[in-house]
Design a protein around this motif. Sequence first.
Motif, PDB file in Angstrom:
ATOM      1  N   GLU A   8      -2.143  -0.030 -15.118  1.00  0.00           N
ATOM      2  CA  GLU A   8      -0.740  -0.114 -14.740  1.00  0.00           C
ATOM      3  C   GLU A   8      -0.546   0.531 -13.379  1.00  0.00           C
ATOM      4  O   GLU A   8       0.133   0.020 -12.512  1.00  0.00           O
ATOM      5  N   ASP A   9      -1.171   1.667 -13.246  1.00  0.00           N
ATOM      6  CA  ASP A   9      -0.902   2.463 -12.060  1.00  0.00           C
ATOM      7  C   ASP A   9      -2.134   3.293 -11.710  1.00  0.00           C
ATOM      8  O   ASP A   9      -2.944   3.601 -12.557  1.00  0.00           O
ATOM      9  N   LEU A  10      -2.215   3.618 -10.458  1.00  0.00           N
ATOM     10  CA  LEU A  10      -3.267   4.506  -9.998  1.00  0.00           C
ATOM     11  C   LEU A  10      -2.567   5.608  -9.228  1.00  0.00           C
ATOM     12  O   LEU A  10      -1.598   5.350  -8.533  1.00  0.00           O
ATOM     13  N   SER A  11      -3.051   6.817  -9.326  1.00  0.00           N
ATOM     14  CA  SER A  11      -2.374   7.885  -8.607  1.00  0.00           C
ATOM     15  C   SER A  11      -2.546   7.694  -7.097  1.00  0.00           C
ATOM     16  O   SER A  11      -3.593   7.262  -6.625  1.00  0.00           O
ATOM     17  N   VAL A  60      -1.584   1.516   2.559  1.00  0.00           N
ATOM     18  CA  VAL A  60      -1.930   2.307   1.373  1.00  0.00           C
ATOM     19  C   VAL A  60      -1.194   1.810   0.126  1.00  0.00           C
ATOM     20  O   VAL A  60      -1.768   1.692  -0.952  1.00  0.00           O
ATOM     21  N   GLN A  61       0.075   1.438   0.282  1.00  0.00           N
ATOM     22  CA  GLN A  61       0.841   0.904  -0.870  1.00  0.00           C
ATOM     23  C   GLN A  61       0.238  -0.405  -1.365  1.00  0.00           C
ATOM     24  O   GLN A  61       0.099  -0.635  -2.565  1.00  0.00           O
ATOM     25  N   PHE A  62      -0.105  -1.239  -0.404  1.00  0.00           N
ATOM     26  CA  PHE A  62      -0.682  -2.529  -0.752  1.00  0.00           C
ATOM     27  C   PHE A  62      -2.010  -2.359  -1.495  1.00  0.00           C
ATOM     28  O   PHE A  62      -2.247  -2.978  -2.539  1.00  0.00           O
ATOM     29  N   LEU A  63      -2.855  -1.498  -0.977  1.00  0.00           N
ATOM     30  CA  LEU A  63      -4.178  -1.325  -1.584  1.00  0.00           C
ATOM     31  C   LEU A  63      -4.077  -0.696  -2.967  1.00  0.00           C
ATOM     32  O   LEU A  63      -4.853  -1.019  -3.855  1.00  0.00           O
ATOM     33  N   ARG A  64      -3.099   0.160  -3.142  1.00  0.00           N
ATOM     34  CA  ARG A  64      -2.904   0.798  -4.443  1.00  0.00           C
ATOM     35  C   ARG A  64      -2.601  -0.256  -5.513  1.00  0.00           C
ATOM     36  O   ARG A  64      -3.146  -0.224  -6.615  1.00  0.00           O
ATOM     37  N   GLU A  69      -9.962   7.784  -1.974  1.00  0.00           N
ATOM     38  CA  GLU A  69     -10.965   6.720  -1.826  1.00  0.00           C
ATOM     39  C   GLU A  69     -10.820   5.995  -0.495  1.00  0.00           C
ATOM     40  O   GLU A  69     -11.798   5.628   0.145  1.00  0.00           O
ATOM     41  N   MET A  70      -9.564   5.775  -0.093  1.00  0.00           N
ATOM     42  CA  MET A  70      -9.323   5.108   1.186  1.00  0.00           C
ATOM     43  C   MET A  70      -9.860   5.912   2.349  1.00  0.00           C
ATOM     44  O   MET A  70     -10.498   5.376   3.247  1.00  0.00           O
TER      45      MET A  70
END
Length: 254
Positions: A117-120, A103-107, A127-128
């Motif tokens: 810059e960032d996605l919540s 999840v961290q990687f995909l974010r 979405e995942m």
Amino acid sequence: MPGDSAPLLTIENLHATAQGAPILKGVNLEVRPGEVHALMGPNGAGKSTLAGVLMGSPAYEVTSGSVRLDGEDITSWSPDARAKAGVFLAFQYPEAISGVSVVQFLRQAMAARRGMEDLSVLEVRFEMAEWMERLGMDQSFAERHLNEGFSGGEKKRNEILQMALLRPRLAVLDETDSGLDIDALRVVANGVRTVREEHPSLGCLVITHYQKLMDELQPSHVHLLVDGTVVDSGDMALAHEVEASGYDKWRAPA
Ligand code: ADP
Ligand code: MG
């Protein structure tokens, strides 16, 4: 409609070297939106080199010819710029990062693709979860750590999930792993099918020497790469011909 539209990917007379040695010797290939192309070829033909050149890998030098995306010359673009423009290449993630969850990687990958810059975390997880369900993946997969004991099938799931979430315009999948089992091949084929249902204009270039993957994918176009050039193009009949008789017919006489 596939076939009528302007090309998504145009590879023209592409020559490339690896450590000074010529590997690609004039590759021509065109993929239109919505089409699935398979590129087959014997070991050492230059298939992975082509994938590397398409992603802008610094391991290869383009000595002549061009790669265009939607008519725009991207031959000298950085891998990041290509990703942002919607070129997806499997195997983009660094092999050795540990302690990073799926999840961290995909974010991070999604934020880069969308130029944010960032996605919540919540949005990413939502979405995942949707895509994992659609792709038939166990929800616990999101918490797994990248590359820590991933089987061939799990690596493929990660790639397909990445492809689904990044919404690329062009996906290049290189099946370099030796010994992909039938489970991993099905993950790829089902994944491509499912993502195309959602994004019908996705163009795919699937690089493989697995006949089974071709049978599962049923690409509209099949190309043979031998000794750094595309020596023949056709449909699934060409893949079956290769399956029956091998590549000898297309090899230069010794
Ligand atoms: P394929 O994927 O079709 O099996 P590759 O593109 O991996 O073929 O390799 C084609 C040729 O290029 C091989 O002879 C290989 O040794 C050489 N090659 C590929 N990548 C490199 C590299 N980074 N450095 C040196 N030689 C390379
Ligand atoms: Mg290869």
